[in-house]
Motif scaffolding. Structure first.
Motif, PDB file in Angstrom:
ATOM      1  N   PHE A  30     112.161  55.239  95.918  1.00  0.00           N
ATOM      2  CA  PHE A  30     112.400  54.441  96.837  1.00  0.00           C
ATOM      3  C   PHE A  30     112.709  53.086  95.529  1.00  0.00           C
ATOM      4  O   PHE A  30     111.861  53.061  95.124  1.00  0.00           O
ATOM      5  CB  PHE A  30     111.775  54.241  97.770  1.00  0.00           C
ATOM      6  N   TRP A  31     113.259  52.743  95.399  1.00  0.00           N
ATOM      7  CA  TRP A  31     113.078  50.821  95.056  1.00  0.00           C
ATOM      8  C   TRP A  31     114.255  50.481  96.227  1.00  0.00           C
ATOM      9  O   TRP A  31     115.220  50.882  96.936  1.00  0.00           O
ATOM     10  CB  TRP A  31     114.482  51.195  93.612  1.00  0.00           C
ATOM     11  N   SER A  32     114.091  49.282  96.356  1.00  0.00           N
ATOM     12  CA  SER A  32     114.157  48.323  97.050  1.00  0.00           C
ATOM     13  C   SER A  32     114.287  46.308  96.423  1.00  0.00           C
ATOM     14  O   SER A  32     113.188  46.713  95.391  1.00  0.00           O
ATOM     15  CB  SER A  32     113.862  48.397  98.179  1.00  0.00           C
ATOM     16  N   GLY A  33     115.326  45.958  97.048  1.00  0.00           N
ATOM     17  CA  GLY A  33     115.205  44.717  96.554  1.00  0.00           C
ATOM     18  C   GLY A  33     116.031  43.659  97.282  1.00  0.00           C
ATOM     19  O   GLY A  33     116.808  44.335  97.491  1.00  0.00           O
ATOM     20  N   GLY A  34     116.149  42.186  97.629  1.00  0.00           N
ATOM     21  CA  GLY A  34     116.749  41.632  98.624  1.00  0.00           C
ATOM     22  C   GLY A  34     116.208  39.779  98.518  1.00  0.00           C
ATOM     23  O   GLY A  34     115.121  40.013  97.645  1.00  0.00           O
ATOM     24  N   LEU A  35     116.202  39.457  99.878  1.00  0.00           N
ATOM     25  CA  LEU A  35     115.967  37.903  99.887  1.00  0.00           C
ATOM     26  C   LEU A  35     115.298  37.847 100.658  1.00  0.00           C
ATOM     27  O   LEU A  35     115.350  38.174 101.996  1.00  0.00           O
ATOM     28  CB  LEU A  35     117.069  37.128 100.064  1.00  0.00           C
ATOM     29  N   LEU A  92     117.591  43.582 102.751  1.00  0.00           N
ATOM     30  CA  LEU A  92     117.381  43.796 101.849  1.00  0.00           C
ATOM     31  C   LEU A  92     118.723  45.620 101.792  1.00  0.00           C
ATOM     32  O   LEU A  92     119.222  45.399 101.981  1.00  0.00           O
ATOM     33  CB  LEU A  92     116.610  44.609 101.465  1.00  0.00           C
ATOM     34  N   LEU A  93     118.466  46.079 100.022  1.00  0.00           N
ATOM     35  CA  LEU A  93     119.079  47.311  99.758  1.00  0.00           C
ATOM     36  C   LEU A  93     117.831  47.703  99.417  1.00  0.00           C
ATOM     37  O   LEU A  93     116.737  47.736  98.600  1.00  0.00           O
ATOM     38  CB  LEU A  93     120.162  46.967  98.371  1.00  0.00           C
ATOM     39  N   VAL A  94     117.900  49.930  99.802  1.00  0.00           N
ATOM     40  CA  VAL A  94     117.131  50.704  99.752  1.00  0.00           C
ATOM     41  C   VAL A  94     117.829  51.499  98.966  1.00  0.00           C
ATOM     42  O   VAL A  94     118.672  51.572  99.401  1.00  0.00           O
ATOM     43  CB  VAL A  94     116.862  50.788 101.177  1.00  0.00           C
ATOM     44  N   ASP A  95     117.187  51.678  97.989  1.00  0.00           N
ATOM     45  CA  ASP A  95     117.763  52.978  96.674  1.00  0.00           C
ATOM     46  C   ASP A  95     116.798  54.243  97.302  1.00  0.00           C
ATOM     47  O   ASP A  95     116.048  54.034  96.471  1.00  0.00           O
ATOM     48  CB  ASP A  95     118.064  52.553  95.673  1.00  0.00           C
ATOM     49  N   ALA A  96     116.983  55.175  97.583  1.00  0.00           N
ATOM     50  CA  ALA A  96     116.599  56.648  97.830  1.00  0.00           C
ATOM     51  C   ALA A  96     117.316  57.784  96.778  1.00  0.00           C
ATOM     52  O   ALA A  96     118.108  58.049  97.043  1.00  0.00           O
ATOM     53  CB  ALA A  96     116.079  56.956  98.844  1.00  0.00           C
ATOM     54  N   GLU A  97     116.416  57.689  96.128  1.00  0.00           N
ATOM     55  CA  GLU A  97     116.653  58.796  94.895  1.00  0.00           C
ATOM     56  C   GLU A  97     115.545  60.002  95.481  1.00  0.00           C
ATOM     57  O   GLU A  97     114.575  60.145  95.093  1.00  0.00           O
ATOM     58  CB  GLU A  97     116.113  57.989  93.401  1.00  0.00           C
ATOM     59  N   MET A  98     116.442  61.403  95.750  1.00  0.00           N
ATOM     60  CA  MET A  98     116.169  62.034  95.655  1.00  0.00           C
ATOM     61  C   MET A  98     116.689  63.670  94.578  1.00  0.00           C
ATOM     62  O   MET A  98     117.588  63.556  94.171  1.00  0.00           O
ATOM     63  CB  MET A  98     116.847  63.143  97.325  1.00  0.00           C
ATOM     64  N   ALA A 150     119.578  46.761 105.052  1.00  0.00           N
ATOM     65  CA  ALA A 150     118.086  47.230 105.883  1.00  0.00           C
ATOM     66  C   ALA A 150     117.396  45.666 106.163  1.00  0.00           C
ATOM     67  O   ALA A 150     118.185  44.969 105.392  1.00  0.00           O
ATOM     68  CB  ALA A 150     117.395  47.939 105.098  1.00  0.00           C
ATOM     69  N   ALA A 151     116.931  45.569 106.963  1.00  0.00           N
ATOM     70  CA  ALA A 151     116.804  44.300 107.519  1.00  0.00           C
ATOM     71  C   ALA A 151     115.776  43.986 107.556  1.00  0.00           C
ATOM     72  O   ALA A 151     114.713  44.989 108.817  1.00  0.00           O
ATOM     73  CB  ALA A 151     117.523  43.764 108.515  1.00  0.00           C
ATOM     74  N   ILE A 152     114.299  43.589 107.655  1.00  0.00           N
ATOM     75  CA  ILE A 152     112.800  43.064 108.037  1.00  0.00           C
ATOM     76  C   ILE A 152     112.784  41.868 108.949  1.00  0.00           C
ATOM     77  O   ILE A 152     113.044  41.190 108.442  1.00  0.00           O
ATOM     78  CB  ILE A 152     111.868  43.355 107.008  1.00  0.00           C
ATOM     79  N   PHE A 153     111.581  41.651 109.142  1.00  0.00           N
ATOM     80  CA  PHE A 153     110.552  40.595 109.773  1.00  0.00           C
ATOM     81  C   PHE A 153     109.582  41.053 109.129  1.00  0.00           C
ATOM     82  O   PHE A 153     108.691  41.953 109.135  1.00  0.00           O
ATOM     83  CB  PHE A 153     110.577  40.848 111.331  1.00  0.00           C
TER      84      PHE A 153
END
Length: 350
Positions: free
Chosen positions: A242-247, A267-273, A292-295
């Protein structure tokens, strides 16, 4: 001895006595206005359970340098209300210092023509040195009283004395020392782990954090999995990374040597399989990008003015979830929910 010699000595003695009398009179006339100015200066009472504390002594010295008459007194449970203490001392204002709670309560006596007393609570900055907090509090107090028309005298005759000991006057700190610089840009690095349905995967993150105001930050971050999640089925297997990045946007209800933050992020999650399969199936590589969204919430401990140790945790979800398919069958999924925690260090850039 001749009569002329005796007359000369008597005349000289009279001149000397006249000069001494004139000097004493001049000294008295010079000291009288000084004493009058000191007596006419507003009296400020500094109240503390520990009158000999360095903070209290520095605060009294700063107020004295401004021109106030200062009286340092101890405080105990029998003193009662601060307004009553101020009335007993016949003062213009009172500052009650509580260093344990990092607060200073200010009481200003009622002005002529009014019956209302003013009370305010000042919070001390726990990140500052005690002498810096004392200088800042004294300056705020002087400005507050000046606004109310209670101006100090130009000069006082004596520095304040605390019970039993003389308070040593200290020089007024420079403005750069009294005002600590707030660092608005921080660089943070962390290591941790995330889980979302494929087991716990270690990861590392880098974050650039900006503070437009003291209690709010905005951040841009990137995160990389340090390992791969493995999914297996009778027909084959897949490795997922997984790679991810966001604000992020964080608020700081507590900010000091120990800070607490809560926030939200997108954020955006990139799943490389990468798949491997047994005949007649064939493995292939697939990359899936989902939002994706997080708290999140966390705490930071200030180690130095420029370095903090941080711990954070988050919970969120991907939409849609990431599915791992082997032989046209969904064998696992990721991202609903999405949880993780990390530990890291933040450095103030400027």
């Amino acid at each position: 001895m001749s009569s002329g010699t005796r007359a000369g000595r008597t005349s000289a003695s009279r001149v000397s006595c006249s000069r001494a009398s004139f000097a004493l009179l001049a000294s008295a006339l010079w000291l009288a206005p000084t004493a009058a100015r000191a007596e006419s200066s507003p009296l400020v009472v500094v109240l503390s359970s520990n009158p000999e504390a360095p903070f209290v002594r520095r605060l009294a010295a700063e107020l004295s340098l401004f021109g106030y008459r200062v009286e340092v007194a101890g405080r105990d449970s029998a003193d009662g209300e601060l307004t009553a203490v101020l009335a007993r001392h016949h003062g213009a204002a009172l500052i009650s210092v509580d260093q344990g709670r990092q607060t200073a309560e200010v009481v200003v006596a009622a002005q002529p023509g009014t019956t209302e007393q003013r009370r305010e609570l000042e919070r001390l900055d726990p990140r500052r040195r005690a002498d810096t907090n004392a200088a800042v509090l004294a300056e705020r107090f002087r400005a507050r009283l000046t606004e109310l028309g209670i101006a100090p005298a130009v000069q006082t005759a004596q520095p304040p004395r605390s019970p039993g000991k003389e308070a040593m006057p200290t020089p007024n700190p420079s403005p750069t020392r009294a005002r600590e610089r707030m660092r608005r840009l921080w660089l943070a690095g962390s290591v941790g782990a995330s889980a979302g349905g494929l087991g716990v995967v270690p990861d590392a993150a880098l974050e650039l954090r900006a503070f437009p105001v003291r209690w709010l930050s905005t951040s841009a971050f990137g995160k990389l999995s340090l390992g791969r999640a493995q999914v297996a089925a009778p027909e084959g297997s897949a490795d997922v990374r997984f790679w991810s990045g966001g604000l992020l946007i964080d608020a700081y209800p507590v900010r000091g040597d120990l800070s607490i933050n809560v926030g939200v992020g997108a954020l955006l999650v990139d799943a490389e399989m990468s798949g491997r399969a047994s005949p007649p199936w064939q493995g292939r590589d697939v990359s899936v990008l989902v939002p994706a969204a997080i708290f999140e919430g966390g705490a930071a401990l200030r180690l130095t003015p420029r370095v903090s140790a941080e711990v954070r945790a988050f919970v969120g979800a991907c939409s849609p979830r990431v599915a791992v398919r082997i032989a046209e069958q969904n064998v696992a999924s990721f991202g609903q929910p999405l949880v993780g925690a990390s530990f890291g260090v933040a450095v103030g850039v400027f």
